[in-house]
Write a protein that holds these residues in place. Structure first.
Motif, PDB file in Angstrom:
ATOM      1  N   VAL A   1       4.435 -17.800   6.798  1.00  0.00           N
ATOM      2  CA  VAL A   1       3.983 -19.198   6.817  1.00  0.00           C
ATOM      3  C   VAL A   1       2.502 -19.264   7.161  1.00  0.00           C
ATOM      4  N   PHE A   2       2.057 -18.428   8.101  1.00  0.00           N
ATOM      5  CA  PHE A   2       0.622 -18.376   8.394  1.00  0.00           C
ATOM      6  C   PHE A   2      -0.174 -17.954   7.173  1.00  0.00           C
ATOM      7  N   ALA A   3       0.341 -17.004   6.410  1.00  0.00           N
ATOM      8  CA  ALA A   3      -0.375 -16.533   5.228  1.00  0.00           C
ATOM      9  C   ALA A   3      -0.441 -17.607   4.147  1.00  0.00           C
ATOM     10  N   ILE A   4       0.638 -18.366   4.018  1.00  0.00           N
ATOM     11  CA  ILE A   4       0.675 -19.393   2.972  1.00  0.00           C
ATOM     12  C   ILE A   4      -0.027 -20.675   3.407  1.00  0.00           C
ATOM     13  N   ALA A   5       0.291 -21.157   4.607  1.00  0.00           N
ATOM     14  CA  ALA A   5      -0.229 -22.449   5.058  1.00  0.00           C
ATOM     15  C   ALA A   5      -1.453 -22.329   5.953  1.00  0.00           C
ATOM     16  N   GLY A   6      -1.888 -21.109   6.242  1.00  0.00           N
ATOM     17  CA  GLY A   6      -3.023 -20.901   7.124  1.00  0.00           C
ATOM     18  C   GLY A   6      -4.305 -21.592   6.694  1.00  0.00           C
ATOM     19  N   PRO A   7      -4.701 -21.467   5.429  1.00  0.00           N
ATOM     20  CA  PRO A   7      -5.930 -22.157   5.005  1.00  0.00           C
ATOM     21  C   PRO A   7      -5.845 -23.674   5.161  1.00  0.00           C
ATOM     22  N   TRP A   8      -4.692 -24.256   4.854  1.00  0.00           N
ATOM     23  CA  TRP A   8      -4.523 -25.694   5.042  1.00  0.00           C
ATOM     24  C   TRP A   8      -4.597 -26.062   6.521  1.00  0.00           C
ATOM     25  N   MET A   9      -3.950 -25.262   7.363  1.00  0.00           N
ATOM     26  CA  MET A   9      -3.968 -25.534   8.798  1.00  0.00           C
ATOM     27  C   MET A   9      -5.387 -25.455   9.344  1.00  0.00           C
ATOM     28  N   LEU A  10      -6.116 -24.435   8.933  1.00  0.00           N
ATOM     29  CA  LEU A  10      -7.479 -24.260   9.416  1.00  0.00           C
ATOM     30  C   LEU A  10      -8.388 -25.387   8.954  1.00  0.00           C
ATOM     31  N   SER A  11      -8.298 -25.767   7.690  1.00  0.00           N
ATOM     32  CA  SER A  11      -9.150 -26.858   7.200  1.00  0.00           C
ATOM     33  C   SER A  11      -8.791 -28.187   7.854  1.00  0.00           C
ATOM     34  N   THR A  12      -7.512 -28.410   8.114  1.00  0.00           N
ATOM     35  CA  THR A  12      -7.092 -29.634   8.794  1.00  0.00           C
ATOM     36  C   THR A  12      -7.646 -29.684  10.214  1.00  0.00           C
ATOM     37  N   LEU A  13      -7.565 -28.574  10.920  1.00  0.00           N
ATOM     38  CA  LEU A  13      -8.091 -28.536  12.278  1.00  0.00           C
ATOM     39  C   LEU A  13      -9.610 -28.666  12.310  1.00  0.00           C
ATOM     40  N   VAL A  14     -10.287 -28.034  11.368  1.00  0.00           N
ATOM     41  CA  VAL A  14     -11.751 -28.140  11.319  1.00  0.00           C
ATOM     42  C   VAL A  14     -12.168 -29.577  11.028  1.00  0.00           C
ATOM     43  N   ASP A  15     -11.481 -30.247  10.105  1.00  0.00           N
ATOM     44  CA  ASP A  15     -11.789 -31.648   9.816  1.00  0.00           C
ATOM     45  C   ASP A  15     -11.550 -32.528  11.034  1.00  0.00           C
ATOM     46  N   TYR A  16     -10.464 -32.272  11.756  1.00  0.00           N
ATOM     47  CA  TYR A  16     -10.167 -33.073  12.952  1.00  0.00           C
ATOM     48  C   TYR A  16     -11.240 -32.876  14.027  1.00  0.00           C
ATOM     49  N   VAL A  17     -11.630 -31.630  14.260  1.00  0.00           N
ATOM     50  CA  VAL A  17     -12.652 -31.355  15.272  1.00  0.00           C
ATOM     51  C   VAL A  17     -13.988 -31.972  14.854  1.00  0.00           C
ATOM     52  N   ARG A  18     -14.324 -31.875  13.568  1.00  0.00           N
ATOM     53  CA  ARG A  18     -15.575 -32.476  13.083  1.00  0.00           C
ATOM     54  C   ARG A  18     -15.576 -33.977  13.288  1.00  0.00           C
ATOM     55  N   ARG A  19     -14.458 -34.645  12.918  1.00  0.00           N
ATOM     56  CA  ARG A  19     -14.357 -36.092  13.111  1.00  0.00           C
ATOM     57  C   ARG A  19     -14.434 -36.468  14.587  1.00  0.00           C
ATOM     58  N   THR A  20     -13.795 -35.663  15.428  1.00  0.00           N
ATOM     59  CA  THR A  20     -13.807 -35.951  16.866  1.00  0.00           C
ATOM     60  C   THR A  20     -15.209 -35.797  17.441  1.00  0.00           C
ATOM     61  N   LEU A  21     -15.904 -34.732  17.068  1.00  0.00           N
ATOM     62  CA  LEU A  21     -17.261 -34.535  17.572  1.00  0.00           C
ATOM     63  C   LEU A  21     -18.218 -35.601  17.047  1.00  0.00           C
ATOM     64  N   GLU A  22     -18.023 -36.031  15.798  1.00  0.00           N
ATOM     65  CA  GLU A  22     -18.891 -37.067  15.254  1.00  0.00           C
ATOM     66  C   GLU A  22     -18.611 -38.427  15.890  1.00  0.00           C
ATOM     67  N   SER A  23     -17.433 -38.638  16.434  1.00  0.00           N
ATOM     68  CA  SER A  23     -17.122 -39.928  17.032  1.00  0.00           C
ATOM     69  C   SER A  23     -17.497 -40.018  18.502  1.00  0.00           C
ATOM     70  N   ILE A  24     -17.989 -38.945  19.079  1.00  0.00           N
ATOM     71  CA  ILE A  24     -18.354 -38.971  20.502  1.00  0.00           C
ATOM     72  C   ILE A  24     -19.423 -40.029  20.813  1.00  0.00           C
ATOM     73  N   PRO A  25     -20.497 -40.142  20.018  1.00  0.00           N
ATOM     74  CA  PRO A  25     -21.489 -41.171  20.348  1.00  0.00           C
ATOM     75  C   PRO A  25     -20.913 -42.594  20.348  1.00  0.00           C
ATOM     76  N   SER A  26     -20.017 -42.878  19.438  1.00  0.00           N
ATOM     77  CA  SER A  26     -19.456 -44.231  19.416  1.00  0.00           C
ATOM     78  C   SER A  26     -18.456 -44.439  20.557  1.00  0.00           C
ATOM     79  N   LEU A  27     -17.827 -43.373  21.039  1.00  0.00           N
ATOM     80  CA  LEU A  27     -16.901 -43.498  22.156  1.00  0.00           C
ATOM     81  C   LEU A  27     -17.620 -43.681  23.471  1.00  0.00           C
ATOM     82  N   VAL A  28     -18.760 -43.021  23.638  1.00  0.00           N
ATOM     83  CA  VAL A  28     -19.492 -43.071  24.892  1.00  0.00           C
ATOM     84  C   VAL A  28     -20.272 -44.373  25.010  1.00  0.00           C
ATOM     85  N   ALA A  29     -20.821 -44.838  23.911  1.00  0.00           N
ATOM     86  CA  ALA A  29     -21.681 -46.029  23.953  1.00  0.00           C
ATOM     87  C   ALA A  29     -20.918 -47.303  24.205  1.00  0.00           C
TER      88      ALA A  29
END
Length: 89
Positions: free
Chosen positions: A61-89
């Protein structure tokens, strides 16, 4: 940053955790169920018989779904880091 924002970020993190871990958990659950039924039918109770197929299923399952899992997590972390200024302000 108020309590509602904290709860929203926490809820989004939990949903992401469930979404990413679900394929592995389902595969291991199904393999474990099949192996348990096999062990009950044949009355063979060897620990490695239940562990090795689950490990193989998780690796597949890691071999098959690993790329999807990694891209999903990277997108989530990117969105979270980009939303920090709007959360703090």
């Amino acid at each position: 940053m108020n309590a509602q924002m904290v709860l929203t970020v926490g809820r989004d993190a939990l949903v992401m955790l469930l979404m990413v871990s679900l394929p592995i958990l389902l595969a291991v659950l199904v393999v474990g169920l099949v192996v348990s039924i096999f062990q009950a039918i044949t009355q063979i109770h060897e620990n490695t018989l239940s562990f090795v197929p689950k490990l193989i299923a998780a690796v597949l399952v890691f071999a098959i779904a690993g790329p999807w899992m990694l891209s999903t997590l990277v997108d989530y972390v990117r969105r979270t880091l980009e939303s920090i200024p709007s959360l703090v302000a």
